[in-house]
Scaffold this active site. Structure first.
Site, PDB file in Angstrom:
ATOM      1  N   GLY A 187     -15.348  18.675 -10.388  1.00 56.44           N
ATOM      2  CA  GLY A 187     -14.975  17.527  -9.570  1.00 56.44           C
ATOM      3  C   GLY A 187     -14.384  16.442 -10.439  1.00 56.44           C
ATOM      4  O   GLY A 187     -13.860  16.712 -11.532  1.00 56.44           O
ATOM      5  N   SER A 188     -14.488  15.213  -9.969  1.00 54.94           N
ATOM      6  CA  SER A 188     -13.858  14.098 -10.674  1.00 54.94           C
ATOM      7  C   SER A 188     -14.671  13.713 -11.918  1.00 54.94           C
ATOM      8  O   SER A 188     -15.867  14.003 -12.011  1.00 54.94           O
ATOM      9  CB  SER A 188     -13.772  12.897  -9.736  1.00 54.94           C
ATOM     10  OG  SER A 188     -15.073  12.524  -9.336  1.00 54.94           O
ATOM     11  N   LYS A 197     -23.420  24.080  -3.704  1.00 51.95           N
ATOM     12  CA  LYS A 197     -23.000  23.016  -2.771  1.00 51.95           C
ATOM     13  C   LYS A 197     -21.491  22.911  -2.774  1.00 51.95           C
ATOM     14  O   LYS A 197     -20.899  22.448  -3.752  1.00 51.95           O
ATOM     15  CB  LYS A 197     -23.593  21.658  -3.153  1.00 51.95           C
ATOM     16  CG  LYS A 197     -23.320  20.619  -2.052  1.00 51.95           C
ATOM     17  CD  LYS A 197     -23.568  19.202  -2.479  1.00 51.95           C
ATOM     18  CE  LYS A 197     -22.337  18.494  -2.951  1.00 51.95           C
ATOM     19  NZ  LYS A 197     -21.236  18.390  -1.989  1.00 51.95           N
ATOM     20  N   GLY A 212     -18.725  13.602 -12.425  1.00 52.50           N
ATOM     21  CA  GLY A 212     -19.241  14.419 -13.528  1.00 52.50           C
ATOM     22  C   GLY A 212     -20.117  13.599 -14.462  1.00 52.50           C
ATOM     23  O   GLY A 212     -21.168  14.053 -14.935  1.00 52.50           O
ATOM     24  N   CYS A 219      -6.401  21.004 -10.626  1.00 56.04           N
ATOM     25  CA  CYS A 219      -6.860  20.140 -11.720  1.00 56.04           C
ATOM     26  C   CYS A 219      -5.966  20.251 -12.955  1.00 56.04           C
ATOM     27  O   CYS A 219      -5.781  19.286 -13.681  1.00 56.04           O
ATOM     28  CB  CYS A 219      -8.289  20.481 -12.072  1.00 56.04           C
ATOM     29  SG  CYS A 219      -8.533  22.249 -12.249  1.00 56.04           S
ATOM     30  N   GLU A 224      -5.151  10.495 -12.812  1.00 56.49           N
ATOM     31  CA  GLU A 224      -4.924  11.721 -12.039  1.00 56.49           C
ATOM     32  C   GLU A 224      -4.625  11.347 -10.586  1.00 56.49           C
ATOM     33  O   GLU A 224      -5.419  10.674  -9.933  1.00 56.49           O
ATOM     34  CB  GLU A 224      -6.185  12.588 -12.099  1.00 56.49           C
ATOM     35  CG  GLU A 224      -6.014  13.912 -11.381  1.00 56.49           C
ATOM     36  CD  GLU A 224      -7.291  14.743 -11.407  1.00 56.49           C
ATOM     37  OE1 GLU A 224      -8.369  14.187 -11.180  1.00 56.49           O
ATOM     38  OE2 GLU A 224      -7.192  15.947 -11.672  1.00 56.49           O
ATOM     39  N   GLU A 264     -16.350  20.653 -15.281  1.00 56.87           N
ATOM     40  CA  GLU A 264     -14.914  20.935 -15.118  1.00 56.87           C
ATOM     41  C   GLU A 264     -14.338  19.753 -14.354  1.00 56.87           C
ATOM     42  O   GLU A 264     -14.508  19.661 -13.138  1.00 56.87           O
ATOM     43  CB  GLU A 264     -14.705  22.222 -14.304  1.00 56.87           C
ATOM     44  CG  GLU A 264     -15.264  23.476 -14.932  1.00 56.87           C
ATOM     45  CD  GLU A 264     -14.363  24.040 -16.014  1.00 56.87           C
ATOM     46  OE1 GLU A 264     -13.360  23.390 -16.369  1.00 56.87           O
ATOM     47  OE2 GLU A 264     -14.670  25.125 -16.515  1.00 56.87           O
TER      48      GLU A 264
HETATM   49  P1  NAD Z   1     -15.465  14.575  -6.412  1.00 53.97           P
HETATM   50  O1  NAD Z   1     -15.969  14.273  -7.762  1.00 53.97           O
HETATM   51  O2  NAD Z   1     -15.325  13.479  -5.441  1.00 53.97           O
HETATM   52  O3  NAD Z   1     -16.437  15.650  -5.701  1.00 53.97           O
HETATM   53  C1  NAD Z   1     -16.703  16.886  -6.294  1.00 53.97           C
HETATM   54  C2  NAD Z   1     -18.084  17.351  -5.853  1.00 53.97           C
HETATM   55  O4  NAD Z   1     -19.057  16.488  -6.423  1.00 53.97           O
HETATM   56  C3  NAD Z   1     -18.305  17.313  -4.356  1.00 53.97           C
HETATM   57  O5  NAD Z   1     -19.046  18.445  -3.975  1.00 53.97           O
HETATM   58  C4  NAD Z   1     -19.098  16.029  -4.159  1.00 53.97           C
HETATM   59  O6  NAD Z   1     -19.904  16.039  -3.010  1.00 53.97           O
HETATM   60  C5  NAD Z   1     -19.926  16.014  -5.426  1.00 53.97           C
HETATM   61  N1  NAD Z   1     -20.388  14.697  -5.860  1.00 53.97           N
HETATM   62  C6  NAD Z   1     -19.818  13.491  -5.679  1.00 53.97           C
HETATM   63  N2  NAD Z   1     -20.552  12.531  -6.275  1.00 53.97           N
HETATM   64  C7  NAD Z   1     -21.588  13.159  -6.879  1.00 53.97           C
HETATM   65  C8  NAD Z   1     -22.690  12.722  -7.669  1.00 53.97           C
HETATM   66  N3  NAD Z   1     -22.883  11.439  -7.958  1.00 53.97           N
HETATM   67  N4  NAD Z   1     -23.562  13.642  -8.135  1.00 53.97           N
HETATM   68  C9  NAD Z   1     -23.395  14.955  -7.859  1.00 53.97           C
HETATM   69  N5  NAD Z   1     -22.377  15.426  -7.092  1.00 53.97           N
HETATM   70  C10 NAD Z   1     -21.492  14.541  -6.615  1.00 53.97           C
HETATM   71  O7  NAD Z   1     -14.110  15.372  -6.610  1.00 53.97           O
HETATM   72  P2  NAD Z   1     -13.131  15.917  -5.489  1.00 53.97           P
HETATM   73  O8  NAD Z   1     -12.327  14.800  -4.953  1.00 53.97           O
HETATM   74  O9  NAD Z   1     -13.888  16.766  -4.539  1.00 53.97           O
HETATM   75  O10 NAD Z   1     -12.213  16.906  -6.334  1.00 53.97           O
HETATM   76  C11 NAD Z   1     -11.120  16.489  -7.030  1.00 53.97           C
HETATM   77  C12 NAD Z   1     -11.436  16.415  -8.494  1.00 53.97           C
HETATM   78  O11 NAD Z   1     -11.938  17.658  -8.950  1.00 53.97           O
HETATM   79  C13 NAD Z   1     -10.204  16.140  -9.310  1.00 53.97           C
HETATM   80  O12 NAD Z   1     -10.506  15.225 -10.321  1.00 53.97           O
HETATM   81  C14 NAD Z   1      -9.875  17.495  -9.908  1.00 53.97           C
HETATM   82  O13 NAD Z   1      -9.117  17.452 -11.085  1.00 53.97           O
HETATM   83  C15 NAD Z   1     -11.228  18.044 -10.127  1.00 53.97           C
HETATM   84  N6  NAD Z   1     -11.199  19.501 -10.262  1.00 53.97           N
HETATM   85  C16 NAD Z   1     -11.412  20.030 -11.500  1.00 53.97           C
HETATM   86  C17 NAD Z   1     -11.358  21.409 -11.683  1.00 53.97           C
HETATM   87  C18 NAD Z   1     -11.593  22.015 -13.033  1.00 53.97           C
HETATM   88  O14 NAD Z   1     -11.887  23.204 -13.092  1.00 53.97           O
HETATM   89  N7  NAD Z   1     -11.481  21.274 -14.129  1.00 53.97           N
HETATM   90  C19 NAD Z   1     -11.078  22.243 -10.601  1.00 53.97           C
HETATM   91  C20 NAD Z   1     -10.862  21.662  -9.355  1.00 53.97           C
HETATM   92  C21 NAD Z   1     -10.925  20.279  -9.204  1.00 53.97           C
END
Ligand code: NAD
Length: 486
Positions: A228-229, A176, A233, A285, A384, A251
């Site tokens: 993601g965030s 996804k 997570g 990130c 962040e 991550e």
């Molecule tokens: P986000 O958490 O809003 O979304 C990330 C993904 O999670 C999306 O696909 C979203 O649809 C999904 N999602 C949202 N809520 C969810 C839930 N309750 N259950 C399952 N999936 C859900 O993050 P974002 O704004 O898309 O990305 C930015 C964040 O990602 C930042 O915090 C950044 O540091 C982090 N990031 C981390 C890495 C790493 O490798 N550590 C790499 C890239 C980005």
């Protein structure tokens, strides 16, 4: 404009969702509507994707490794051949500068090739009897159906980090992409078929958090690899625990420190903390967004950094232009988030060395910004931001620098700038982070594991560690003392 798909890819077919819901994407360079038709997967669609992956699993896992590798290697070639089109799809959806096109193919293709080389070559271990009359075998087996949920800032790298090791190990996959950047991943469907992957081996579903949440609580999924965030997570981990205790790797975000000592090469440190930091408009990130400078070098460093950030403003613009090095933020929501951090910092009286405002009057552009000496407990210094905003403080001693560096709930990246290698290695051991970069802005490598500690998550992607996360470990004990029946 590049042609794109808005349907999901399930069992090697593009199919519309069974909901009437669709997502819109607006081009962050000029706010124009790109599409209002990205499908939102229903629980029924997700079940269909998981069922296809489950059906495909036994035969994919049983294929000779060279045949799995052949599909993966062909897919890697196709990523490179289609890099320009894939980059355009990222560009119109989340503002990736089009000049990064080659990288969109090259980096992920290298990962696919790296993991293809492990297909069929995942060795186990054996232990001879040690006075216990038992011969022991440890073997590594695929988990089954795995799923990946990605952030929007680097879709193709994140997809490769997750899918390539999983498939090499014999798992099948449901991916996804983020709702902010689904178009590049949706383009994979045709490439997946052309590469020869059998139906169901890779499925792509689209939608926002609710679709991710459904994957995280699905009873037939053996592992979720999440990027993601931290907030999302945490929700994924809870959903996994409440459902089938699936494996989870996380991550998450970062607030990475960059420590610059008096004996550092000044120009190298300025370059790494300006253009290095501003890659992807600061939306990386592990970007070192907290710069800590030793007092002796601070005045000169600050002067040069200011100049570099002012120049960077001139390189920011429409992501589709061949002269743009720094694009907009991903979308309106990300723009508003970053602006709210800046407004908060200004209201608290934090000094803005450079930038601090919106750039232009359309699109999601924020000036490359340096905030000087924000309070250690301020939002800008602790949370962040995920944008082109860097916080800078000075320090006197190593101890003070380490205290500031580790004073965060995150632990993803970090950087140390010094010409004293003993000091660099001494401090590398003390920094609470998954990665330490010495005299460079952090880069990833296919060979080394990537991931965080503390609230930056756990589990590793990339390198051999990335493969281990997709394997069950089975131990077989053979009793050697039972006589053969004749
Ligand atoms: P986000 O958490 O809003 O979304 C990330 C993904 O999670 C999306 O696909 C979203 O649809 C999904 N999602 C949202 N809520 C969810 C839930 N309750 N259950 C399952 N999936 C859900 O993050 P974002 O704004 O898309 O990305 C930015 C964040 O990602 C930042 O915090 C950044 O540091 C982090 N990031 C981390 C890495 C790493 O490798 N550590 C790499 C890239 C980005």
């Amino acid at each position: 404009m590049a042609e794109f798909q808005t349907n999901q890819f399930i069992n090697n077919e593009y199919v519309p969702a069974t909901t009437n819901e669709a997502l819109s994407i607006f081009n962050p360079s000029d706010d124009s509507l790109v599409t209002d038709a990205v499908q939102v997967a229903s629980p029924t669609d997700i079940d269909a994707a998981v069922t296809a992956a489950k059906r495909a699993f036994p035969s994919w896992a049983a294929l000779p490794g060279r045949d799995r590798a052949a599909c993966m290697l062909k897919f890697a070639d196709l990523l490179e051949q289609h890099a320009e089109r894939l980059a355009k799809l990222e560009s119109i959806a989340m503002g990736l500068p089009i000049i990064a096109a080659a990288g969109v193919g090259r980096g992920p293709a290298a990962l696919w090739r790296f993991y293809a080389s492990y297909a069929g070559r995942i060795a186990g271990e054996s232990y001879p009897p040690d006075g216990d009359g038992t011969y022991k075998i440890v073997q590594y087996e695929p988990l089954g159906v795995c799923a990946g949920i990605a952030a929007w800032n680097a879709t193709h790298v994140l997809a490769a980090w997750k899918m390539a090791p999983a498939l090499a190990a014999g798992n099948t996959f449901v991916f996804k992409p983020s709702e902010k950047s689904p178009l590049g991943a949706l383009a994979y469907g045709d490439l997946i078929k052309e590469a020869g992957f059998p139906p169901g081996v890779i499925n792509i579903v689209t939608g926002a958090g609710s679709v991710g949440a459904h994957l995280a609580s699905h009873m037939q999924i053996a592992k979720i690899a999440f990027t993601g965030s931290a907030a999302a997570g945490r929700a994924v981990q809870i959903a996994a625990a409440r459902s089938n205790l699936k494996h989870v790797s996380l991550e998450l975000g970062g607030k990475s420190p960059s420590l610059i000592f008096d004996d550092a090469d000044l120009d190298n440190a300025v370059e790494a903390n300006s253009s290095g930091f501003l890659r992807n408009t600061g939306q990386i990130c592990f970007a070192a967004s907290r710069v800590l400078v030793q007092e002796g070098i601070a005045a000169e460093f600050v002067k040069k950094l200011k100049f570099a950030f002012e120049n960077a403003s001139g390189k920011m613009g429409d992501a589709s232009s061949a002269t743009t090095a720094i694009g907009p933020l991903a979308d309106r929501a990300q723009f508003e988030r970053v602006m709210s951090f800046l407004e908060g910092a200004k209201a608290e009286g934090t000094e803005v060395l450079v930038g601090g405002n919106r750039l232009g009057d359309k699109g999601a552009f924020v000036q490359p910004t340096v905030l000087l000496n924000p309070a250690v407990d301020s939002r800008v210094f602790t949370e962040e931001i995920f944008g082109p905003v860097l916080c800078l403080r000075t320090f006197k001693t190593e101890e003070e620098a380490i205290g500031l560096a580790n004073g965060t709930e995150y632990g993803l990246g970090s950087a140390i700038y010094t010409s004293d290698i003993s000091r660099a290695l001494r401090l590398a051991g003390k920094i609470e982070a998954g990665t330490v970069s010495i005299n460079a802005a952090f880069n990833t490598s296919i060979h080394t594991p990537f991931g965080g500690i503390k609230q930056s998550g756990y589990g590793r992607e990339s390198g051999i560690e990335g493969l281990r996360g997709y394997l069950n470990i089975k131990t077989i004990h053979v009793n050697l003392n039972v006589p053969k029946r004749t």
